[in-house]
Each structure stands twice: as C-alpha cells, then as structure tokens.
Scaffold this motif. Structure first.
Motif, PDB file in Angstrom:
ATOM      1  N   GLY B 144       0.828  -1.203   0.000  1.00  0.00           N
ATOM      2  CA  GLY B 144       0.000   0.000   0.000  1.00  0.00           C
ATOM      3  C   GLY B 144       0.854   1.242   0.000  1.00  0.00           C
ATOM      4  O   GLY B 144       2.091   1.176   0.057  1.00  0.00           O
ATOM      5  N   LEU B 145       0.206   2.377  -0.080  1.00  0.00           N
ATOM      6  CA  LEU B 145       0.906   3.654  -0.096  1.00  0.00           C
ATOM      7  C   LEU B 145       0.396   4.566   1.005  1.00  0.00           C
ATOM      8  O   LEU B 145      -0.780   4.512   1.382  1.00  0.00           O
ATOM      9  CB  LEU B 145       0.704   4.353  -1.448  1.00  0.00           C
ATOM     10  N   LEU B 146       1.280   5.405   1.489  1.00  0.00           N
ATOM     11  CA  LEU B 146       0.978   6.377   2.534  1.00  0.00           C
ATOM     12  C   LEU B 146       1.626   7.703   2.156  1.00  0.00           C
ATOM     13  O   LEU B 146       2.793   7.711   1.774  1.00  0.00           O
ATOM     14  CB  LEU B 146       1.657   5.940   3.833  1.00  0.00           C
ATOM     15  N   PRO B 147       0.896   8.801   2.306  1.00  0.00           N
ATOM     16  CA  PRO B 147       1.578  10.086   2.127  1.00  0.00           C
ATOM     17  C   PRO B 147       2.729  10.192   3.121  1.00  0.00           C
ATOM     18  O   PRO B 147       2.581   9.796   4.287  1.00  0.00           O
ATOM     19  CB  PRO B 147       0.492  11.114   2.448  1.00  0.00           C
ATOM     20  N   GLU B 148       3.850  10.683   2.683  1.00  0.00           N
ATOM     21  CA  GLU B 148       5.038  10.763   3.525  1.00  0.00           C
ATOM     22  C   GLU B 148       4.735  11.544   4.808  1.00  0.00           C
ATOM     23  O   GLU B 148       4.008  12.527   4.791  1.00  0.00           O
ATOM     24  CB  GLU B 148       6.162  11.465   2.745  1.00  0.00           C
ATOM     25  N   GLY B 149       5.301  11.077   5.906  1.00  0.00           N
ATOM     26  CA  GLY B 149       5.191  11.819   7.163  1.00  0.00           C
ATOM     27  C   GLY B 149       3.901  11.606   7.921  1.00  0.00           C
ATOM     28  O   GLY B 149       3.683  12.216   8.970  1.00  0.00           O
ATOM     29  N   SER B 150       3.019  10.715   7.420  1.00  0.00           N
ATOM     30  CA  SER B 150       1.745  10.547   8.113  1.00  0.00           C
ATOM     31  C   SER B 150       1.602   9.143   8.684  1.00  0.00           C
ATOM     32  O   SER B 150       0.530   8.567   8.666  1.00  0.00           O
ATOM     33  CB  SER B 150       0.589  10.852   7.173  1.00  0.00           C
ATOM     34  N   LEU B 151       2.695   8.599   9.197  1.00  0.00           N
ATOM     35  CA  LEU B 151       2.662   7.243   9.746  1.00  0.00           C
ATOM     36  C   LEU B 151       1.744   7.140  10.962  1.00  0.00           C
ATOM     37  O   LEU B 151       1.847   7.917  11.903  1.00  0.00           O
ATOM     38  CB  LEU B 151       4.086   6.838  10.151  1.00  0.00           C
ATOM     39  N   LEU B 152       0.829   6.175  10.905  1.00  0.00           N
ATOM     40  CA  LEU B 152      -0.001   5.836  12.048  1.00  0.00           C
ATOM     41  C   LEU B 152       0.668   4.639  12.715  1.00  0.00           C
ATOM     42  O   LEU B 152       0.725   3.561  12.148  1.00  0.00           O
ATOM     43  CB  LEU B 152      -1.400   5.475  11.539  1.00  0.00           C
ATOM     44  N   SER B 153       1.203   4.836  13.910  1.00  0.00           N
ATOM     45  CA  SER B 153       1.969   3.762  14.541  1.00  0.00           C
ATOM     46  C   SER B 153       1.234   3.233  15.773  1.00  0.00           C
ATOM     47  O   SER B 153       0.129   3.638  16.084  1.00  0.00           O
ATOM     48  CB  SER B 153       3.358   4.266  14.926  1.00  0.00           C
ATOM     49  N   ARG B 154       1.886   2.292  16.463  1.00  0.00           N
ATOM     50  CA  ARG B 154       1.298   1.739  17.667  1.00  0.00           C
ATOM     51  C   ARG B 154       1.741   2.501  18.918  1.00  0.00           C
ATOM     52  O   ARG B 154       1.327   2.147  20.017  1.00  0.00           O
ATOM     53  CB  ARG B 154       1.747   0.282  17.832  1.00  0.00           C
ATOM     54  N   THR B 155       2.584   3.519  18.765  1.00  0.00           N
ATOM     55  CA  THR B 155       3.378   3.947  19.917  1.00  0.00           C
ATOM     56  C   THR B 155       3.296   5.404  20.345  1.00  0.00           C
ATOM     57  O   THR B 155       4.240   5.923  20.919  1.00  0.00           O
ATOM     58  CB  THR B 155       4.868   3.644  19.633  1.00  0.00           C
ATOM     59  N   GLU B 156       2.192   6.063  20.127  1.00  0.00           N
ATOM     60  CA  GLU B 156       2.170   7.472  20.521  1.00  0.00           C
ATOM     61  C   GLU B 156       1.013   7.817  21.452  1.00  0.00           C
ATOM     62  O   GLU B 156       0.641   8.984  21.571  1.00  0.00           O
ATOM     63  CB  GLU B 156       2.123   8.365  19.274  1.00  0.00           C
ATOM     64  N   CYS B 157       0.412   6.833  22.113  1.00  0.00           N
ATOM     65  CA  CYS B 157      -0.749   7.194  22.924  1.00  0.00           C
ATOM     66  C   CYS B 157      -0.320   7.696  24.305  1.00  0.00           C
ATOM     67  O   CYS B 157       0.785   7.432  24.782  1.00  0.00           O
ATOM     68  CB  CYS B 157      -1.754   6.053  23.028  1.00  0.00           C
ATOM     69  N   ALA B 158      -1.196   8.467  24.934  1.00  0.00           N
ATOM     70  CA  ALA B 158      -0.876   9.106  26.213  1.00  0.00           C
ATOM     71  C   ALA B 158      -2.094   9.053  27.130  1.00  0.00           C
ATOM     72  O   ALA B 158      -3.245   8.976  26.671  1.00  0.00           O
ATOM     73  CB  ALA B 158      -0.456  10.550  25.985  1.00  0.00           C
ATOM     74  N   LYS B 159      -1.827   9.090  28.404  1.00  0.00           N
ATOM     75  CA  LYS B 159      -2.843   9.169  29.453  1.00  0.00           C
ATOM     76  C   LYS B 159      -3.919  10.193  29.088  1.00  0.00           C
ATOM     77  O   LYS B 159      -3.594  11.301  28.647  1.00  0.00           O
ATOM     78  CB  LYS B 159      -2.134   9.587  30.752  1.00  0.00           C
ATOM     79  N   GLY B 160      -5.159   9.771  29.232  1.00  0.00           N
ATOM     80  CA  GLY B 160      -6.250  10.689  28.944  1.00  0.00           C
ATOM     81  C   GLY B 160      -6.829  10.533  27.553  1.00  0.00           C
ATOM     82  O   GLY B 160      -7.942  10.983  27.268  1.00  0.00           O
ATOM     83  N   ASP B 161      -6.063   9.884  26.645  1.00  0.00           N
ATOM     84  CA  ASP B 161      -6.617   9.627  25.315  1.00  0.00           C
ATOM     85  C   ASP B 161      -7.813   8.701  25.430  1.00  0.00           C
ATOM     86  O   ASP B 161      -7.933   7.902  26.368  1.00  0.00           O
ATOM     87  CB  ASP B 161      -5.561   8.984  24.402  1.00  0.00           C
ATOM     88  N   ARG B 162      -8.713   8.798  24.465  1.00  0.00           N
ATOM     89  CA  ARG B 162      -9.914   7.963  24.445  1.00  0.00           C
ATOM     90  C   ARG B 162      -9.656   6.723  23.594  1.00  0.00           C
ATOM     91  O   ARG B 162      -9.118   6.832  22.495  1.00  0.00           O
ATOM     92  CB  ARG B 162     -11.100   8.750  23.853  1.00  0.00           C
ATOM     93  N   LEU B 163     -10.096   5.587  24.125  1.00  0.00           N
ATOM     94  CA  LEU B 163      -9.901   4.308  23.416  1.00  0.00           C
ATOM     95  C   LEU B 163     -11.139   3.991  22.579  1.00  0.00           C
ATOM     96  O   LEU B 163     -12.269   4.046  23.089  1.00  0.00           O
ATOM     97  CB  LEU B 163      -9.656   3.201  24.442  1.00  0.00           C
ATOM     98  N   TYR B 164     -10.919   3.643  21.320  1.00  0.00           N
ATOM     99  CA  TYR B 164     -12.020   3.338  20.404  1.00  0.00           C
ATOM    100  C   TYR B 164     -11.778   2.015  19.680  1.00  0.00           C
ATOM    101  O   TYR B 164     -10.649   1.548  19.555  1.00  0.00           O
ATOM    102  CB  TYR B 164     -12.149   4.430  19.331  1.00  0.00           C
ATOM    103  N   THR B 165     -12.881   1.451  19.194  1.00  0.00           N
ATOM    104  CA  THR B 165     -12.792   0.349  18.227  1.00  0.00           C
ATOM    105  C   THR B 165     -13.583   0.744  16.985  1.00  0.00           C
ATOM    106  O   THR B 165     -14.578   1.474  17.080  1.00  0.00           O
ATOM    107  CB  THR B 165     -13.305  -0.988  18.805  1.00  0.00           C
ATOM    108  N   SER B 166     -13.112   0.255  15.841  1.00  0.00           N
ATOM    109  CA  SER B 166     -13.784   0.621  14.585  1.00  0.00           C
ATOM    110  C   SER B 166     -15.145  -0.035  14.443  1.00  0.00           C
ATOM    111  O   SER B 166     -15.964   0.402  13.631  1.00  0.00           O
ATOM    112  CB  SER B 166     -12.902   0.245  13.388  1.00  0.00           C
ATOM    113  N   GLY B 167     -15.405  -1.092  15.232  1.00  0.00           N
ATOM    114  CA  GLY B 167     -16.706  -1.754  15.118  1.00  0.00           C
ATOM    115  C   GLY B 167     -16.862  -2.796  16.213  1.00  0.00           C
ATOM    116  O   GLY B 167     -15.994  -2.936  17.087  1.00  0.00           O
ATOM    117  N   TYR B 168     -17.970  -3.532  16.161  1.00  0.00           N
ATOM    118  CA  TYR B 168     -18.269  -4.549  17.166  1.00  0.00           C
ATOM    119  C   TYR B 168     -17.139  -5.570  17.307  1.00  0.00           C
ATOM    120  O   TYR B 168     -16.540  -5.995  16.323  1.00  0.00           O
ATOM    121  CB  TYR B 168     -19.541  -5.304  16.790  1.00  0.00           C
ATOM    122  N   LEU B 169     -16.925  -5.978  18.518  1.00  0.00           N
ATOM    123  CA  LEU B 169     -15.889  -6.967  18.828  1.00  0.00           C
ATOM    124  C   LEU B 169     -16.517  -8.325  19.127  1.00  0.00           C
ATOM    125  O   LEU B 169     -17.719  -8.424  19.335  1.00  0.00           O
ATOM    126  CB  LEU B 169     -15.075  -6.485  20.031  1.00  0.00           C
ATOM    127  N   GLY B 170     -15.703  -9.349  19.156  1.00  0.00           N
ATOM    128  CA  GLY B 170     -16.152 -10.660  19.636  1.00  0.00           C
ATOM    129  C   GLY B 170     -16.399 -11.703  18.562  1.00  0.00           C
ATOM    130  O   GLY B 170     -16.401 -12.902  18.858  1.00  0.00           O
TER     131      GLY B 170
END
Lengths: 352, 352
Positions: B144-170
C-alpha cells in the motif's frame, strides 16, 4: 495462450489467475516478466518491482535439508526474480511456518542463512511473520525499484539476437542429483547468488530476460512460447556448463545435457542481446568485471535446437517440462523419464 | 524490550529478528506498526506500506475449512495490517501451497474468495506463486501507499486519550468457538472486512492504532507494553460486543468477556484519540457514515482494567496471551485454561 497452456505449470497459473482483473497500475502482463512491475501513483520516475516465492517442494523432497541453505534460498529465489527485471532491491518480507520440533539451533541457522543472503545482495529483511506448523516452509516477498520506462521483460526478443547466460549453468541440477540420486550424498557446493548487479547492466541492452530458476530448457521453452521464436544452442552449451556440474553428472552416469533439462535451476539470467548492441553490452559488462557466456542464437522457428551426440536435435521441451509438474512421485522416476528421452535421442528417433 | 519479551510471541519475533540490521529506508521500528513502512528513494511524497501474513494455523486446527473463507482471509489479514497504518492498498501477491488431492472445485472457491476480498477492498491480485505440498497453506504480501510523514503507529498514545474500536468486537472468537467448541458446529457469519476506509480517517486523528487480529486483550496488552500506559474499559466493553457473539458465547456457556481474551480476532481497528481531536474525529467519521465505538480510556498505569461480575479487575493479560502461543495442543485445553482464569476472577482472588 494456446502454446503457453501446453505446459502444465502455465495451465495451472492461467487457471488460478483467470478470474483476477489486472490492476490499472500494473505494467507487465501475466507471464510477461519475472517480477510484477507496478507504477507508483504520485511517485514519478520510479516503478515498484515485487515478487513472491516460497520454498516448500525443495524441503519436502529432501533437496534442501540444511536450515542455513533454506534461509539463503528463501532470499535468493526472490532476489533473482528482481535481478531478471533489472530492479534494485529495497528488501524482503519473510514468512516462516516452523514445526514445533525445529530446534533453536536450526532456527538460528535459518535466520543466519537469510541474513547472509541479504548481505550478499546488499539488502534487508523488512519484516515477517511466523506460523506454527509442519512441515517447515519459508516464503519471501522481494521488493525493488526500477526507473520508470525501463522494464526488462521476457517478451521482446527477435530473430538474430544473441543468446547469453550470466554465468555457468548446471549447478542446480547437479546439486539435486548429488543429493537425491547419489546412493550416498556427494559433496557439492551450491550457493547461488542472485545476479542483481548483472541484471542492472542487462536492463540497458537486452531484448528479453528470465532467470533459470526452473532449469535452462524450461526457461528457453517459456521464452520460445512467449516470443514465438526459437533458440539454437549448437555446441556452445557444452562450454557453458560448470566444470563441477559436468564432473558430478558423469560420476552419476547422467548425460551432461540433462543438467539443462532438469527442473532445479542455477538462478542465472538467460537473456538475448540484439547484435547492434552486443559490443556496447560486452564493454559495459567488462566494466563491472563480468564475463557473460554466449549460449547461442535466436532463430525464427519456435524450436530449441542443440547438438547432441554429433547430431542437431530439436528438443521436445514440452515433454521435458511436463515431466516435472506431473512428478509429485519419487525423483528416481523423474530421472528415469529424462534418461528415456536421452535414450530415444541417442537412438536417433527424433532427429530433425 | 523487557516488558515486550514477557510475551512468548514477542520473544520469538525478537529472537528471529535480532541479527537483522534495519534498512536505512525503514521508517517504523520492530513491533512499532502493523505494516512495515519504507521510504521510496527518489519518490518524494509517498512511502510504501508492506506486510506479509500466512494462513496456516487456522487451517491446521480446522478453524477454516471452506476454501472460499481461506481465500477471503488470505487477503483480509494483510489488508487489515495496511488499514491499521492508514495506507491505501496497491494490491497483494499471493503464495499457495496446494495439496495434490485439493479438487479443482476447491481451488476455484479459494480463488473466488481471494477475488471477492480484493473487490471488497478495491484492490487487486498483482501476482503469486504456487507450490505442490501438504497441508494447504496460503500467504499474502499486501502493498500500500501512505503520504510521507503521516505514519499511524502503535506507539504514541498518552494518558487521557480515548480508546475506540472501529466496530463490534467478539466475532472472531465466537466464530472459533462455534466451529471448534460446539459439539456440532453452529452456524456463524464470520466475514471480516479490513477497515481500510476507516483507517484512512483514523490516520489523521489517532495517537496509536493496531488491528485486533490476535484478539482484543492481546492488542491492548501489546499497546500497553509499547506505550508504558494502560487501558480502563469500565463497563463499556459489554456494549462493544456484537449481539451475535454474545448469543453464541452464552449458548456455549462461555463468559462473554472471554470473547475479548481469545486469540482469534475480528480484524477491527483498536485506536486512541487525544481528547482535543475527538470532536473533529467523530465529525469526520460521521461524514463517511461510520460510527466508531468507544471502548474506554488510556490510564497512566500499565494495566488493563475492566468491570467483571460487579468488580473492577486488572486482567493478567500476560497469562492470557501466553496460553495461546504455548497451546499447540487441543482447543479444549486452551478454553479450559481461559475458563480457569474466569473462575479465579469470580472467586475474587485477583481483585485489585
């Protein structure tokens, strides 16, 4: 596709691919090149080369047993596909199915083989995944880059072009024979290095190119079907066999020409050069310290012709190739079929 | 890497990768994102996203038997990794190990599943390879392709951020239970679609993202280890379970929270949004007709907290994750271990 389809492997690939539409970004046709060539939207000047290849049959048959060699080949089979389109590698993603009883030492040797092959190719492991399962199999996806508009394909050769190989032939099948045919395995050095540097030279001069991963006659047969022309090898093929491979074939009672016929390749580049570019090509090759070997000529009729036992034969490469993909059975049966073809040739039954 | 290494799968990956140098073109760190992110030399503005994933264990355990589903999942597991970095797919290369007794009809269903999944993702099969072998396994390399500089990684979350899921789990684990735990397999609709469109929105707002391919608690545990913070799910998780999955778990006598604990995922995106960007994110999601589900909050302590049986527990996700990679044995044993953890919780032994 009629001519292509007479080879079982092509028939299988066509049947697997027939329902898939082509990506509008894909430059090459099905069967058209050793790697897939994809335009990168928004990135002018560069195209992506990508290929996927898995080592499974070679493990199942006992041809590859050393985990180091399995790792090495996982990288090299993919890098060789990149070399055959003249791409520069970006790296490889690796997928491994690892049996529960695979020792930590074996795993380390496997990874070392992968690393050593990457180092030899000046490239990197970019990522990977592992599954628990049995038997061991390892796959890779090789990625590379090509300047836009400089695709080296399998499909542009013409009558009168000169046929070349990037290096000595025969080691793939001689290694296979040393492992699988010899009563006790013979020592044999088999450690092919993808011809990346050579491919980047070939790209500027060749009319077509393909690697010899499935054996030399299979490569020539495929190029014949794709281009509608043939190849004449004369006596020249004898000098293109590696001395090690000839020695081993004679020791095992296998006629040397069968080193071109077997389906385990040596990962050399097989390519054609138009006469007008031949001198410039050889000069450029010499500049990087490389001496390509002449293998024959492109001829207008779709035949693979070579001198054997003092006669010129048109080899039935369709029969030879279809022995391979139909032989999930023991290697002895496969060799016996090849020896029968040699016997018929020596009887003169198929002299043209 | 100490905390990461306490999970056997991470330990395995680290041990496999430890000798490999990183490519100078690679943007992401090991474990740092769901796909590998690679700068394309000479192509400004674009980066390449690449991932490799093989379907082998799911076939071996009998979880996937329908060749159509195997084909579908071969594409979706890879597209989901691209979605989790916010990439737009270029296509997929497919590698298949096909047993000799695999019927032509099965092969057609396998290819149809691959095609249908590509169509659902708006993408293409770019190439592939096949090996004869047994058992069946299928792998893919998603590009796939990504515009340069817009990496979505696993490692930048911080206290107070809201946790979401894209849809139903299970659904991933309920499907697994319906196939492997039920005395006679229950009907269950399992056909995950990679969240590519959603990922391209998430990319602009999220502080971290990972897909739930290994189960929700495994995803949260990994994000916890990578970020050094934890997650509080409160009671909210109950509303994030799909009605179908809850029905099936109750029918099989499995406590619904174990639908988050099992290792067969639903391929949703799990991500965190800083409060300052939450409104803009939800507006943009609504614009594409998508309603993300709130799953909890990021907390400063490295724990996964959730309400169960009227108490708030810190779940031992290390124990849960290591059940999976150690259980090459029967599924019943794996389930029994999960039920034992549930029993201990109900006994209140691990109340914090």
């Amino acid at each position: 596709m009629l001519m292509l389809d007479r080879i079982r492997e092509n028939e299988l690939i066509n049947s697997l691919a027939k329902i898939f539409p082509r990506s509008p970004y894909q430059v090459n046709a099905l069967h058209g090149s050793d790697s897939e060539i994809i335009r990168i939207p928004g990135a002018s000047g560069q195209t992506l080369a990508a290929t996927i290849d898995t080592i499974a049959e070679e493990i199942r048959t006992g041809l590859y047993t050393d985990p180091w060699l399995i790792g090495w080949m996982t990288v090299m089979v993919n890098m060789s596909d990149l070399a055959a389109v003249g791409a520069s590698p970006i790296g490889i993603l690796v997928s491994e199915i690892i049996p529960p009883d695979f020792s930590a030492e074996s795993r380390e040797r496997l990874q070392k083989g992968i690393l050593d092959a990457c180092t030899a190719c000046g490239t990197f492991v970019l990522g990977g995944d592992t599954n628990a399962g049995s038997p061991l199999s390892t796959g890779g996806c090789g990625l590379g880059l090509l300047p836009e508009g400089s695709l080296l394909s399998r499909t542009e050769c013409a009558k009168g072009d000169r046929l070349y190989t990037s290096g000595y032939l025969g080691d793939g099948n001689a290694f296979a024979a040393s492992r699988l045919i010899a009563k006790t395995p013979l020592p044999y050095t088999y450690q092919p290095v993808a011809r990346l540097r050579e491919g980047s030279v070939v790209r500027h001069f060749a009319s077509c190119c393909m690697d010899s991963s499935d054996g030399v006659l299979a490569t020539l047969d495929q190029l014949m079907r794709l281009n509608g022309c043939g190849f004449s090898l004369g006596n020249v093929w004898e000098k293109a066999l590696s001395p090690q491979s000839v020695r081993t074939s004679l020791e095992l009672g296998i006629p040397p020409w069968l080193l071109l016929a077997g389906e385990h390749g040596e990962f050399e580049l097989i390519f054609t050069i138009p006469p007008s570019r031949e001198k410039a090509f050889l000069d450029e090759a010499a500049n990087i310290g490389w001496a390509p070997l002449r293998l024959g000529d492109v001829i207008p009729t779709p035949e693979i012709r070579m001198f054997l036992y003092d006669y010129e034969f048109a080899i039935d490469t369709e029969e030879i190739r279809n022995l391979g993909s139909s032989s999930l059975g023991p290697i002895e049966k496969y060799l016996k079929s090849l020896l029968e073809i040699d016997f018929r040739l020596r009887q003169g039954r198929t002299i043209v």
